[in-house]
Design a protein around this motif. Structure first.
Motif, PDB file in Angstrom:
ATOM      1  N   THR A   1      64.489  46.635  33.844  1.00  0.00           N
ATOM      2  CA  THR A   1      65.153  47.432  34.875  1.00  0.00           C
ATOM      3  C   THR A   1      64.388  48.732  35.082  1.00  0.00           C
ATOM      4  OG1 THR A   1      66.603  48.451  33.205  1.00  0.00           O
ATOM      5  CG2 THR A   1      67.441  46.495  34.353  1.00  0.00           C
ATOM      6  N   PRO A   2      64.568  49.386  36.225  1.00  0.00           N
ATOM      7  CA  PRO A   2      63.866  50.656  36.471  1.00  0.00           C
ATOM      8  C   PRO A   2      64.299  51.743  35.503  1.00  0.00           C
ATOM      9  CG  PRO A   2      64.757  49.727  38.507  1.00  0.00           C
ATOM     10  CD  PRO A   2      65.354  48.948  37.383  1.00  0.00           C
ATOM     11  N   LYS A   3      63.426  52.731  35.307  1.00  0.00           N
ATOM     12  CA  LYS A   3      63.775  53.912  34.523  1.00  0.00           C
ATOM     13  C   LYS A   3      64.629  54.844  35.391  1.00  0.00           C
ATOM     14  CE  LYS A   3      62.214  55.342  31.079  1.00  0.00           C
ATOM     15  NZ  LYS A   3      60.865  55.917  30.868  1.00  0.00           N
TER      16      LYS A   3
ATOM     17  N   ALA B   1      56.640  64.567  31.180  1.00  0.00           N
ATOM     18  CA  ALA B   1      55.637  64.153  32.173  1.00  0.00           C
ATOM     19  C   ALA B   1      56.143  64.413  33.589  1.00  0.00           C
ATOM     20  CB  ALA B   1      55.307  62.675  32.007  1.00  0.00           C
ATOM     21  N   PRO B   2      55.323  65.046  34.428  1.00  0.00           N
ATOM     22  CA  PRO B   2      55.722  65.319  35.811  1.00  0.00           C
ATOM     23  C   PRO B   2      55.468  64.117  36.728  1.00  0.00           C
ATOM     24  CG  PRO B   2      53.593  66.319  35.380  1.00  0.00           C
ATOM     25  CD  PRO B   2      54.036  65.692  34.082  1.00  0.00           C
ATOM     26  N   PHE B   3      55.558  62.928  36.164  1.00  0.00           N
ATOM     27  CA  PHE B   3      55.387  61.691  36.924  1.00  0.00           C
ATOM     28  C   PHE B   3      56.159  60.592  36.181  1.00  0.00           C
ATOM     29  CE2 PHE B   3      51.565  62.933  34.521  1.00  0.00           C
ATOM     30  CZ  PHE B   3      51.610  62.027  33.483  1.00  0.00           C
ATOM     31  N   LYS B   4      56.485  59.533  36.893  1.00  0.00           N
ATOM     32  CA  LYS B   4      57.254  58.442  36.297  1.00  0.00           C
ATOM     33  C   LYS B   4      56.401  57.682  35.278  1.00  0.00           C
ATOM     34  CE  LYS B   4      60.251  57.571  40.304  1.00  0.00           C
ATOM     35  NZ  LYS B   4      60.678  56.544  41.290  1.00  0.00           N
ATOM     36  N   THR B   5      56.995  57.395  34.140  1.00  0.00           N
ATOM     37  CA  THR B   5      56.243  56.699  33.106  1.00  0.00           C
ATOM     38  C   THR B   5      57.019  55.495  32.576  1.00  0.00           C
ATOM     39  OG1 THR B   5      57.190  58.064  31.334  1.00  0.00           O
ATOM     40  CG2 THR B   5      55.131  58.828  32.332  1.00  0.00           C
ATOM     41  N   ARG B   6      56.274  54.481  32.189  1.00  0.00           N
ATOM     42  CA  ARG B   6      56.829  53.331  31.465  1.00  0.00           C
ATOM     43  C   ARG B   6      55.865  53.021  30.329  1.00  0.00           C
ATOM     44  NH1 ARG B   6      61.189  49.383  31.946  1.00  0.00           N
ATOM     45  NH2 ARG B   6      61.422  50.361  33.973  1.00  0.00           N
ATOM     46  N   LEU B   7      56.322  53.217  29.115  1.00  0.00           N
ATOM     47  CA  LEU B   7      55.463  53.038  27.958  1.00  0.00           C
ATOM     48  C   LEU B   7      55.388  51.581  27.539  1.00  0.00           C
ATOM     49  CD1 LEU B   7      56.685  56.023  25.723  1.00  0.00           C
ATOM     50  CD2 LEU B   7      55.131  56.068  27.682  1.00  0.00           C
ATOM     51  N   LEU B   8      54.222  51.195  27.051  1.00  0.00           N
ATOM     52  CA  LEU B   8      54.053  49.912  26.401  1.00  0.00           C
ATOM     53  C   LEU B   8      53.971  50.145  24.900  1.00  0.00           C
ATOM     54  CD1 LEU B   8      53.029  49.349  29.385  1.00  0.00           C
ATOM     55  CD2 LEU B   8      51.691  47.496  28.392  1.00  0.00           C
ATOM     56  N   GLY B   9      54.650  49.303  24.125  1.00  0.00           N
ATOM     57  CA  GLY B   9      54.649  49.477  22.683  1.00  0.00           C
ATOM     58  C   GLY B   9      54.727  48.155  21.958  1.00  0.00           C
ATOM     59  N   THR B  10      54.353  48.157  20.691  1.00  0.00           N
ATOM     60  CA  THR B  10      54.347  46.940  19.905  1.00  0.00           C
ATOM     61  C   THR B  10      55.713  46.267  19.909  1.00  0.00           C
ATOM     62  OG1 THR B  10      53.899  46.034  17.697  1.00  0.00           O
ATOM     63  CG2 THR B  10      54.847  48.226  17.796  1.00  0.00           C
TER      64      THR B  10
ATOM     65  N   GLU C   1      56.499  52.722  39.053  1.00  0.00           N
ATOM     66  CA  GLU C   1      56.326  53.589  37.894  1.00  0.00           C
ATOM     67  C   GLU C   1      54.909  53.442  37.352  1.00  0.00           C
ATOM     68  OE1 GLU C   1      60.960  52.766  36.515  1.00  0.00           O
ATOM     69  OE2 GLU C   1      59.296  52.106  35.259  1.00  0.00           O
ATOM     70  N   ASN C   2      54.437  54.461  36.670  1.00  0.00           N
ATOM     71  CA  ASN C   2      53.135  54.395  36.012  1.00  0.00           C
ATOM     72  C   ASN C   2      53.296  53.736  34.649  1.00  0.00           C
ATOM     73  OD1 ASN C   2      51.612  56.276  37.945  1.00  0.00           O
ATOM     74  ND2 ASN C   2      53.351  57.518  37.323  1.00  0.00           N
ATOM     75  N   ILE C   3      52.348  52.895  34.288  1.00  0.00           N
ATOM     76  CA  ILE C   3      52.394  52.321  32.952  1.00  0.00           C
ATOM     77  C   ILE C   3      51.475  53.130  32.034  1.00  0.00           C
ATOM     78  CG2 ILE C   3      53.062  50.014  33.690  1.00  0.00           C
ATOM     79  CD1 ILE C   3      50.181  49.120  33.316  1.00  0.00           C
ATOM     80  N   VAL C   4      51.973  53.365  30.824  1.00  0.00           N
ATOM     81  CA  VAL C   4      51.254  54.177  29.843  1.00  0.00           C
ATOM     82  C   VAL C   4      50.902  53.300  28.654  1.00  0.00           C
ATOM     83  CG1 VAL C   4      51.322  56.200  28.345  1.00  0.00           C
ATOM     84  CG2 VAL C   4      52.540  56.229  30.539  1.00  0.00           C
ATOM     85  N   ILE C   5      49.611  53.273  28.319  1.00  0.00           N
ATOM     86  CA  ILE C   5      49.130  52.462  27.207  1.00  0.00           C
ATOM     87  C   ILE C   5      48.390  53.366  26.229  1.00  0.00           C
ATOM     88  CG2 ILE C   5      47.620  50.545  26.523  1.00  0.00           C
ATOM     89  CD1 ILE C   5      48.129  49.257  29.196  1.00  0.00           C
ATOM     90  N   PHE C   6      48.644  53.133  24.950  1.00  0.00           N
ATOM     91  CA  PHE C   6      47.959  53.845  23.869  1.00  0.00           C
ATOM     92  C   PHE C   6      47.007  52.836  23.217  1.00  0.00           C
ATOM     93  CE2 PHE C   6      52.238  55.326  24.545  1.00  0.00           C
ATOM     94  CZ  PHE C   6      52.074  56.691  24.726  1.00  0.00           C
TER      95      PHE C   6
END
Length: 235
Positions: free
Chosen positions: A7-9, A62-71, A146-151
């Motif tokens: 679902t959206p953030k 963050a001044p932008f929409k984020t969606r984190l990816l995680g294990t 949304e922006n996707i964030v990857i580490f």
């Protein structure tokens, strides 16, 4: 355990709002410094991890929409999460005493579990299920905007100021969405924990990397090197 639907953030539960408010006591707002264009359309953000600091900083400030990816263990049951925290995160990565890692994780796991649910993480798998990761990333980018964030750093031996290796899975996401008609902007970022500056580099079009006819390894290495360069800048 059945996975929650994607679902959206933006619609945080009351519990998650309280947890984020408490987190702000320990995680302070950094200064975001852009070396080029700001992030204004769905993009891929690659950043260093700094333990839990970078993920929490982005979620809070963050001044932008984020969606984190995680294990995937982070999105599993409380038992899965407890084992991840005690055996992997605190013991192997953070180098805590084994007994302390076990005890602290036992106390922290319920709170972390609800925090992760609030983050609405996209799970990263190391098997055939990675295709689900790719498809969910595409939905987040193309539908939820949304922006996707990857580490992407290899943190198996801990977190370092100078990153040693990037995993290449994010290239598969870039390639998939590119074939779907979305030419991602890639923003390489670096959170400097000493200066409390979050450096955001100029965007790089995925197509521009393809035009250079680089191998996947060469692309990954160039982005890794750039991330480390950002860590040496003085602002």
């Amino acid at each position: 355990m059945k996975k929650a639907p994607l679902t959206p953030k933006g619609k945080d539960s009351l519990l998650f709002k309280v947890l984020k408010l408490l987190t702000k006591i320990a995680i302070h707002r950094p200064e975001f410094i852009y070396l080029g264009d700001k992030i204004e359309k769905p993009s891929l953000i690659l950043t260093n991890h700094v333990g839990s600091r970078a993920p929490l900083t982005l979620e809070l400030y963050a001044p932008f929409k984020t969606r984190l990816l995680g294990t995937s263990e982070m999105n599993g049951s409380i038992r899965d999460l407890y084992h991840y925290l005690s055996e992997t995160y605190y013991y192997k990565k953070k180098k805590w005493n084994y007994v302390l890692a076990k005890l602290f994780s036992f106390i922290a796991a319920p709170f972390v579990y609800h925090y992760y649910r609030g983050l609405k993480l996209i799970s990263i798998y190391d098997d055939y299920r990675f295709i689900n990761t790719i498809k969910e990333a595409y939905t987040v980018l193309n539908v939820f905007k949304e922006n996707i964030v990857i580490f992407p750093e290899d943190s198996s031996n801990g977190y370092f100021d100078k990153l040693t290796h990037f995993y290449s899975g994010f290239i598969l996401i870039c390639d998939y969405v590119y074939k779907k008609g979305l030419d991602l902007d890639i923003f390489v970022c670096y959170l400097n924990k000493k200066t409390k500056k979050y450096i955001i580099d100029k965007p790089i079009k995925y197509s521009s990397l393809l035009d250079k006819e680089l191998t996947r390894e060469e692309i990954v290495d160039s982005l890794l090197n750039r991330c480390n360069e950002l860590g040496t800048l003085n602002y």
